[in-house]
Write an enzyme that holds these catalytic residues in place. Structure first.
Site, PDB file in Angstrom:
ATOM      1  N   LYS A 103      70.240 -28.292 -87.111  1.00  0.00           N
ATOM      2  CA  LYS A 103      69.515 -27.755 -86.110  1.00  0.00           C
ATOM      3  C   LYS A 103      68.897 -28.637 -85.018  1.00  0.00           C
ATOM      4  O   LYS A 103      68.776 -29.963 -85.281  1.00  0.00           O
ATOM      5  CB  LYS A 103      68.348 -26.956 -86.615  1.00  0.00           C
ATOM      6  CG  LYS A 103      67.950 -25.876 -85.711  1.00  0.00           C
ATOM      7  CD  LYS A 103      68.817 -24.538 -85.777  1.00  0.00           C
ATOM      8  CE  LYS A 103      68.227 -23.466 -85.211  1.00  0.00           C
ATOM      9  NZ  LYS A 103      69.279 -22.223 -85.764  1.00  0.00           N
ATOM     10  N   SER A 351      81.096 -18.642 -83.942  1.00  0.00           N
ATOM     11  CA  SER A 351      80.738 -19.924 -83.605  1.00  0.00           C
ATOM     12  C   SER A 351      82.115 -20.763 -84.529  1.00  0.00           C
ATOM     13  O   SER A 351      82.764 -21.369 -83.721  1.00  0.00           O
ATOM     14  CB  SER A 351      79.448 -20.710 -84.004  1.00  0.00           C
ATOM     15  OG  SER A 351      78.673 -20.678 -82.831  1.00  0.00           O
TER      16      SER A 351
HETATM   17  N1  GLU Z   1      71.652 -20.265 -83.440  1.00  0.00           N
HETATM   18  C1  GLU Z   1      72.376 -19.520 -84.273  1.00  0.00           C
HETATM   19  C2  GLU Z   1      71.737 -19.589 -85.685  1.00  0.00           C
HETATM   20  O1  GLU Z   1      70.393 -19.514 -85.807  1.00  0.00           O
HETATM   21  C3  GLU Z   1      73.538 -19.844 -84.307  1.00  0.00           C
HETATM   22  C4  GLU Z   1      74.080 -21.269 -84.761  1.00  0.00           C
HETATM   23  C5  GLU Z   1      75.770 -21.617 -84.405  1.00  0.00           C
HETATM   24  O2  GLU Z   1      76.363 -20.720 -83.787  1.00  0.00           O
HETATM   25  O3  GLU Z   1      75.927 -22.761 -84.812  1.00  0.00           O
HETATM   26  O4  GLU Z   1      72.468 -19.077 -86.531  1.00  0.00           O
END
Ligand code: GLU
Length: 423
Positions: A103, A351
């Site tokens: 993250k 994704s």
């Molecule tokens: N930010 C999104 C999550 O918390 C998507 C993360 C992603 O697609 O890598 O799952």
């Protein structure tokens, strides 16, 4: 008071010990592999320089390249980014993706900066992390207050640095530059599939189900639209500006218009002419509803207010909205919590599909994407519901166990203390 990460780590360790996992596995999964903090110097429109604190945490990559969004928010700090990276590790494993967890975040309230300044911050972030990201290393995506356009700037910056076209370094990018159809709505649609499956198993009738949603960003707004389309009654929604309540439920056309307008709820009226009341955030959380869906930030349902929740189901659309203590209180009160790592996994699932499409050069239709999303997320949800019923464990424990089984099998496959001692 324990920090968000202390609690996320404590919950994970409790689950791993409960499963009697090998101590090498517990050691490996209890801490992030890498936490990087940087300060980004950025030129402001008035010529001054401002420093922005930023982070990238790479929690675990046993199952594949690190994966996880980049958040722009004034409250971002390392503790939060570490927690979110831990949850991404569990999330990707829970739904069977060949990806690890990471993250990122920048401490910035983007509302206070011009678009040009936000672009410079985005590009500065990529310059600072470019050595540790990449399609085979770590693949960022949007999160709170970041979107496709920001991903586009970031990919552009990265491609300049590595001097080649690299769309697979980020997901959640606009379709025109290699994004996947269906990625925008994926998290909300996935949350809807998980929720609807639960309601059907429990023989609940949509038109008799009242839902309150805290947060009307990308995920909350898409979820509200899919749920309203299926006949559920959305009776309250909120954003940073206001919480609004309509006993009879908001019309689908009004929810769609709210989403399209991209304005604060406080400045909006129902196009249908319907009226609503404005309530406080606390009132929204404590409304007499069937389903409470926190879709904003972490730590919203805590030891302070868990006793006042009147919903009979909590749907964790945000990451980490229910604290460790609140989880225990809700469990005692027999209010099931559909857990974040399952409910909001639709985003990272699509994704992953985007990353696969970029790497194979074979692009899918929106129907194909949505169909594959439904299959994968419903499979994980059914397994979670069945395991929770048969083992009499919470839904969160059930989904963590599914994720931890994959992670521990992978970690153990390269040997544990017992292997090395010839046992
Ligand atoms: N930010 C999104 C999550 O918390 C998507 C993360 C992603 O697609 O890598 O799952």
């Amino acid at each position: 008071m324990n920090s968000t990460f202390d609690n996320a780590q404590k919950r994970l360790i409790q689950m791993m010990e409960g499963l009697n996992l090998n101590k090498d596995v517990i050691a490996r999964l209890s801490v992030p592999n890498r936490s990087m903090t940087i300060n980004l110097p950025v030129r402001m429109d008035d010529g001054s320089t401002e420093m922005f604190e930023a982070h990238r945490v790479q929690y675990n990559d046993t199952l594949g390249p690190y994966k996880g969004g980049i958040r722009f928010h004034q409250n971002v700090d390392l503790d939060e980014v570490k927690s979110l990276a831990l949850w991404m590790t569990i999330k990707c494993a829970a739904v069977g993706l060949p990806l690890g967890g990471g993250k990122g975040g920048v401490t910035i309230d983007p509302r206070n900066y011009s678009l040009k300044e936000v672009e410079r911050v985005s590009r500065a972030y990529i310059r600072a992390v470019s050595d540790i990201i990449g399609p085979d290393r770590d693949v960022p995506a949007p999160d709170v207050n970041t979107n496709g356009m920001i991903m586009g700037w970031m990919i552009d910056e990265y491609s300049h640095i590595v001097r080649k076209h690299q769309p697979a370094v980020m997901t959640g990018k606009p379709v025109g530059i290699g994004g996947s159809l269906g990625r925008d709505s994926a998290t909300g649609l996935g949350a809807f599939f998980v929720f609807d499956l639960w309601m059907k198993r429990n023989k609940k009738i949509p038109s008799e189900t009242r839902i309150a949603i805290q947060g009307f960003g990308n995920v909350g707004s898409f979820f509200s639209i899919f749920a309203a389309k299926a006949g559920y009654k959305i009776i309250a929604i909120s954003d940073v500006s206001a919480a609004i309540y309509r006993k009879e439920g908001f019309a689908l056309s009004d929810l769609t218009a709210f989403q399209k307008s991209r304005k604060n709820l406080i400045d909006l009226k129902c196009e249908s002419g319907a009226t609503y009341e404005t309530i406080s955030n606390k009132e929204l959380l404590e409304l007499d509803v069937d389903v409470l869906a926190p879709a904003a930030l972490e730590n919203q349902i805590t030891s302070e207010n868990a006793k006042d929740i009147r919903a009979s189901l909590v749907l964790e659309i945000a990451n980490g909205p229910v604290t460790l203590e609140a989880d225990e209180i809700l469990e005692k009160r027999k209010i099931p919590v559909l857990p974040d790592v399952l409910v909001n996994s639709g985003g990272v699932i699509v994704s992953y599909y985007e990353w696969v499409q970029n790497r194979t050069g074979d692009y899918w239709t929106e129907d194909q994407v949505n169909h594959k999303l439904k299959e994968r997320i419903e499979d994980a949800a059914s397994a979670c519901y069945n395991h929770s019923t048969s083992s009499d464990k919470t839904l969160r424990t059930a989904i963590y166990e599914r994720a931890l089984k994959r992670l521990s099998d992978a970690i153990e496959s390269t040997g544990t203390q017992e292997t090395f001692n010839g046992k």
